[in-house]
Design a protein around this motif. Structure first.
Motif, mmCIF file in Angstrom:
data_model
loop_
_atom_site.group_PDB
_atom_site.id
_atom_site.type_symbol
_atom_site.label_atom_id
_atom_site.label_comp_id
_atom_site.label_asym_id
_atom_site.label_seq_id
_atom_site.Cartn_x
_atom_site.Cartn_y
_atom_site.Cartn_z
ATOM 1 N N TYR A 57 0.853 -1.189 0.000
ATOM 2 C CA TYR A 57 0.000 0.000 0.000
ATOM 3 C C TYR A 57 0.887 1.236 0.000
ATOM 4 O O TYR A 57 1.840 1.343 0.785
ATOM 5 C CB TYR A 57 -0.877 0.032 1.250
ATOM 6 N N TYR A 58 0.566 2.184 -0.874
ATOM 7 C CA TYR A 58 1.303 3.442 -0.908
ATOM 8 C C TYR A 58 0.325 4.568 -0.572
ATOM 9 O O TYR A 58 -0.609 4.853 -1.322
ATOM 10 C CB TYR A 58 1.911 3.682 -2.283
ATOM 11 N N SER A 59 0.540 5.200 0.593
ATOM 12 C CA SER A 59 -0.388 6.236 1.050
ATOM 13 C C SER A 59 0.329 7.249 1.937
ATOM 14 O O SER A 59 0.261 7.175 3.165
ATOM 15 C CB SER A 59 -1.554 5.599 1.820
ATOM 16 N N PRO A 60 1.024 8.225 1.326
ATOM 17 C CA PRO A 60 1.688 9.272 2.125
ATOM 18 C C PRO A 60 0.699 10.068 2.976
ATOM 19 O O PRO A 60 1.050 10.551 4.050
ATOM 20 C CB PRO A 60 2.332 10.168 1.064
ATOM 21 N N GLY A 61 -0.542 10.189 2.513
ATOM 22 C CA GLY A 61 -1.537 10.949 3.258
ATOM 23 C C GLY A 61 -1.938 10.306 4.568
ATOM 24 O O GLY A 61 -2.591 10.937 5.404
ATOM 25 N N SER A 62 -1.555 9.041 4.767
ATOM 26 C CA SER A 62 -1.914 8.333 5.999
ATOM 27 C C SER A 62 -0.752 8.267 6.989
ATOM 28 O O SER A 62 -0.830 7.544 7.983
ATOM 29 C CB SER A 62 -2.372 6.910 5.669
ATOM 30 N N ALA A 63 0.314 9.023 6.716
ATOM 31 C CA ALA A 63 1.509 8.940 7.560
ATOM 32 C C ALA A 63 1.237 9.416 8.987
ATOM 33 O O ALA A 63 1.819 8.899 9.941
ATOM 34 C CB ALA A 63 2.637 9.755 6.941
ATOM 35 N N ASP A 64 0.336 10.385 9.142
ATOM 36 C CA ASP A 64 0.089 10.964 10.468
ATOM 37 C C ASP A 64 -1.353 10.772 10.912
ATOM 38 O O ASP A 64 -1.962 11.656 11.514
ATOM 39 C CB ASP A 64 0.428 12.461 10.458
ATOM 40 N N ASP A 65 -1.925 9.600 10.611
ATOM 41 C CA ASP A 65 -3.331 9.366 10.947
ATOM 42 C C ASP A 65 -3.510 8.584 12.248
ATOM 43 O O ASP A 65 -4.592 8.086 12.549
ATOM 44 C CB ASP A 65 -4.045 8.642 9.807
ATOM 45 N N GLY A 66 -2.431 8.442 13.027
ATOM 46 C CA GLY A 66 -2.531 7.752 14.315
ATOM 47 C C GLY A 66 -2.706 6.251 14.212
ATOM 48 O O GLY A 66 -3.156 5.613 15.163
ATOM 49 N N GLY A 67 -2.365 5.680 13.060
ATOM 50 C CA GLY A 67 -2.474 4.232 12.887
ATOM 51 C C GLY A 67 -3.771 3.779 12.256
ATOM 52 O O GLY A 67 -4.001 2.574 12.087
ATOM 53 N N TYR A 68 -4.645 4.726 11.864
ATOM 54 C CA TYR A 68 -5.947 4.377 11.297
ATOM 55 C C TYR A 68 -5.803 3.481 10.072
ATOM 56 O O TYR A 68 -6.443 2.429 9.968
ATOM 57 C CB TYR A 68 -6.698 5.659 10.926
ATOM 58 N N PHE A 69 -4.942 3.892 9.131
ATOM 59 C CA PHE A 69 -4.816 3.140 7.884
ATOM 60 C C PHE A 69 -4.201 1.762 8.121
ATOM 61 O O PHE A 69 -4.603 0.770 7.492
ATOM 62 C CB PHE A 69 -3.970 3.925 6.873
ATOM 63 N N SER A 70 -3.271 1.674 9.046
ATOM 64 C CA SER A 70 -2.644 0.385 9.350
ATOM 65 C C SER A 70 -3.674 -0.608 9.883
ATOM 66 O O SER A 70 -3.709 -1.773 9.478
ATOM 67 C CB SER A 70 -1.518 0.569 10.377
ATOM 68 N N TYR A 71 -4.516 -0.139 10.801
ATOM 69 C CA TYR A 71 -5.573 -1.006 11.323
ATOM 70 C C TYR A 71 -6.592 -1.351 10.238
ATOM 71 O O TYR A 71 -7.121 -2.473 10.199
ATOM 72 C CB TYR A 71 -6.286 -0.334 12.497
ATOM 73 N N LEU A 72 -6.866 -0.384 9.361
ATOM 74 C CA LEU A 72 -7.836 -0.615 8.296
ATOM 75 C C LEU A 72 -7.398 -1.748 7.370
ATOM 76 O O LEU A 72 -8.180 -2.655 7.071
ATOM 77 C CB LEU A 72 -8.026 0.676 7.491
ATOM 78 N N ILE A 73 -6.138 -1.717 6.909
ATOM 79 C CA ILE A 73 -5.707 -2.750 5.972
ATOM 80 C C ILE A 73 -5.528 -4.104 6.666
ATOM 81 O O ILE A 73 -5.720 -5.152 6.056
ATOM 82 C CB ILE A 73 -4.410 -2.330 5.239
ATOM 83 N N ARG A 74 -5.198 -4.082 7.936
ATOM 84 C CA ARG A 74 -5.116 -5.337 8.675
ATOM 85 C C ARG A 74 -6.505 -5.960 8.810
ATOM 86 O O ARG A 74 -6.682 -7.170 8.632
ATOM 87 C CB ARG A 74 -4.511 -5.108 10.061
ATOM 88 N N TYR A 75 -7.495 -5.116 9.090
ATOM 89 C CA TYR A 75 -8.873 -5.598 9.159
ATOM 90 C C TYR A 75 -9.337 -6.124 7.805
ATOM 91 O O TYR A 75 -9.999 -7.164 7.716
ATOM 92 C CB TYR A 75 -9.789 -4.461 9.621
#
Length: 602
Positions: free
Chosen positions: A511-529
């Motif tokens: 996954y390439y998403s520079p906009g999610s670098a400072d989202d507090g882990g939201y995107f990481s949890y999203l793709i794991r889910y």
């Protein structure tokens, strides 16, 4: 779509079959049936989960309920029983609110951070396993009770996994808790119907944002609120007091660890109810003892269920209890692990959040309903009902004790970076507001309905306005659903569906998403889910040579590249690997010797 609607209709017929059985055969009050039924389903499925038989139990509940429904339809047809009890204001409220939930949640997706970090993840894993989560899952908060997820499983097991359906099931449980507020309602007393509607809507607005998520804070408060109300109604009938409340207090424990605090509060409240109700007029010793024995069972059996869950987690996971984030251990109690600066300022911050009506609508709402209760007490003087005085004193004590428990949690259990901003405090405070505020509003309406004889319409309108005003600003959140405009979730779900239909087994995705670098882990949890696996890499940017090199290295091991944010860096480094313009979308990574090629898929 039509198939899903038909299956959901059949599921409701099955639940209605059980509901009519409890109404006509067991003689449970109509207002208690939805919550009693849902709590019973959760308790049975949880027990079956401990025995690894959840799917079987769900099917037995479904088909037996459907059979009961057919029996009662035949009895209605031959006029053996009356349909009028089904028209009780509480069941009308639940039917309308359930329809509202279905329309409101139709087509919705999980969007909340906590849905991906825990609550939604647990639901998805339980559906995948047809059982309680274990070490094969990606669940991080392993000691969190799974009560709401187990109830949602009942719907998803029969209808298939749909996020909107999971949110509907959660909404049904919320409305079931509010339905208990109609215990004194009668069509002959219109305001005794209108005001419980107002109270229910007010409690829904307490934290409207979490209504369209799987967070259990509002449900926890409404389920806890139901227990003493049911106990008061059945205060002279210990058998039904025990029967109806038992699955509900078990659900209370299974919703969240803090359910134990509300179990304690309800134990104190029910003890007071029994003492007041059995002080006089009982001659037989056995009749004096059994109600208190039933209360002991209502307190002990939920703790036994909690112990069973604790034992299960120790066996199912390799991690120990102390590894859990909010585990209460001797080390945490002996070593606060907070800076002096934090401890110096925390007391004032906590007091302000807990008691300042100008900083919190929850405090304002509790202040308003307390002032109304005081007004009744002063106005009625010696004629003031004991229910109002004791509720006023006890519920305010419960609020103070709950705030003390939160203080303990922040100081001893929560990491300083979270405690310093009172992380989650609004949600925790909303739970006690639903419990204390909902109870006090219900008692005020009960006293008003029975003792106020003049100016009913005017005073009824005033009560309704006073209840609603503190949360009227939350109505916009319920209507607009700000999180529903988060586009990132929709993009990931759309692109992931493309990958799932590609035919590649267990694909490795970058996954390439520079906009999610400072989202507090939201995107990481999203793709794991989304994938229920760790077969992915998350690249937050490629602005340096080191990051560019890492991106290429990861792509050499990947099957797909998902670009969520297109920037100049990824364009420059990857343009040589594809004949197409790099933009947002999904790319198949085709490997050939020491090179790879990016082919757009979507």
């Amino acid at each position: 779509m039509l198939t899903s609607i038909l299956l959901l209709f059949l599921l409701f017929l099955s639940l209605a079959g059980w509901g009519m059985f409890f109404l006509y055969k067991i003689k449970v009050h109509p207002a208690f049936i939805p919550l009693f039924l849902f709590s019973g389903v959760t308790t049975v499925l949880f027990g079956a989960g401990l025995l690894h038989r959840m799917s079987l139990a769900a099917n037995i509940i479904y088909y037996s309920g459907f059979f009961l429904c057919l029996i009662y339809l035949v009895l209605f047809l031959f006029k053996k029983i009356s349909y009028k009890p089904l028209l009780h204001p509480s069941l009308v409220f639940f039917s309308i609110s359930a329809l509202f939930v279905m329309l409101y949640m139709r087509g919705t997706l999980f969007l909340n951070y906590d849905d991906f970090s825990h609550w939604g993840l647990v639901v998805k894993e339980i559906v995948r396993l047809d059982g309680l989560p274990d070490a094969s899952t990606l669940v991080t908060f392993q000691n969190y009770p799974p009560g709401s997820a187990v109830f949602i499983y009942y719907f998803l097991n029969l209808l298939g996994f749909h996020e909107s359906l999971a949110l509907m099931a959660q909404g049904f449980m919320t409305m079931a808790g509010f339905t208990v507020l109609f215990l004194i309602s009668s069509w002959k007393k219109p305001w005794a119907v209108i005001l419980p509607w107002v109270i229910s809507f007010t409690l829904l607005l307490v934290n409207a944002k979490i209504f369209y998520s799987l967070l259990v804070d509002i449900i926890l408060g409404s389920v806890a609120l139901a227990v003493p109300l049911i106990a008061y109604y059945y205060r002279k009938d210990w058998k039904r007091l025990l029967l109806v409340n038992l699955p509900i207090v078990i659900l209370l424990i299974l919703l969240k660890d803090s359910g134990k605090i509300f179990l304690l509060f309800n134990g104190i409240a029910m003890l007071g109810i029994l003492i007041a109700s059995h002080r006089e007029g009982i001659e037989k010793r056995i009749d004096k003892v059994i109600p208190y024995a039933s209360l002991v069972l209502l307190l002990v059996l939920p703790l036994v269920v909690s112990l069973l869950w604790h034992t299960y987690t120790l066996q199912a996971y390799s991690e120990s209890y102390g590894d859990n984030k909010f585990a209460i251990t001797e080390d945490k109690l002996n070593d606060i692990q907070k800076s002096e600066e934090f401890l110096a300022g925390f007391d004032g911050m906590m007091l302000d959040a807990a008691l300042n009506p100008l900083s919190s609508p929850h405090v304002m709402a509790l202040l308003v309903v307390n002032l109304i209760a005081l007004l009744f007490i002063v106005r009625m003087k010696r004629n003031t009902p004991n229910e109002l005085v004791s509720s006023f004193l006890l519920l305010n004590l419960f609020y103070v004790l709950y705030m003390c428990s939160l203080y303990y949690m922040y100081v001893y259990l929560m990491p300083e970076n979270e405690a310093s901003r009172l992380a989650g405090f609004n949600r925790y405070q909303s739970t006690i507001t639903v419990y204390v505020g909902g109870m006090l509003m219900t008692v005020v309406v009960y006293v008003w309905s029975n003792y106020v004889k003049s100016f009913k319409r005017v005073t009824g309108i005033l009560l309704a306005v006073c209840f609603l005003i503190p949360y009227i600003g939350h109505l916009e959140v319920l209507v607009t659903r700000p999180e529903a405009h988060v586009e990132r979730r929709g993009d990931v779900k759309e692109y992931s569906s493309v990958i799932k239909t590609s035919g590649v087994s267990e694909p490795m995705i970058t996954y390439y998403s520079p906009g999610s670098a400072d989202d507090g882990g939201y995107f990481s949890y999203l793709i794991r889910y989304e994938h229920l696996s760790k077969n992915y890499s998350f690249i937050k940017g490629a602005e340096t040579e080191e990051k560019l090199s890492y991106l290429k290295e990861v792509l050499m091991k990947s099957d797909f590249l998902m670009v969520l944010d297109h920037d100049v860096y990824i364009h420059d480094v990857l343009s040589q690997y594809t004949e197409h313009e790099i933009s947002e979308g999904v790319y198949r990574v085709k490997h050939e010797k020491d090179r790879f090629e990016l082919v757009p898929v979507r």
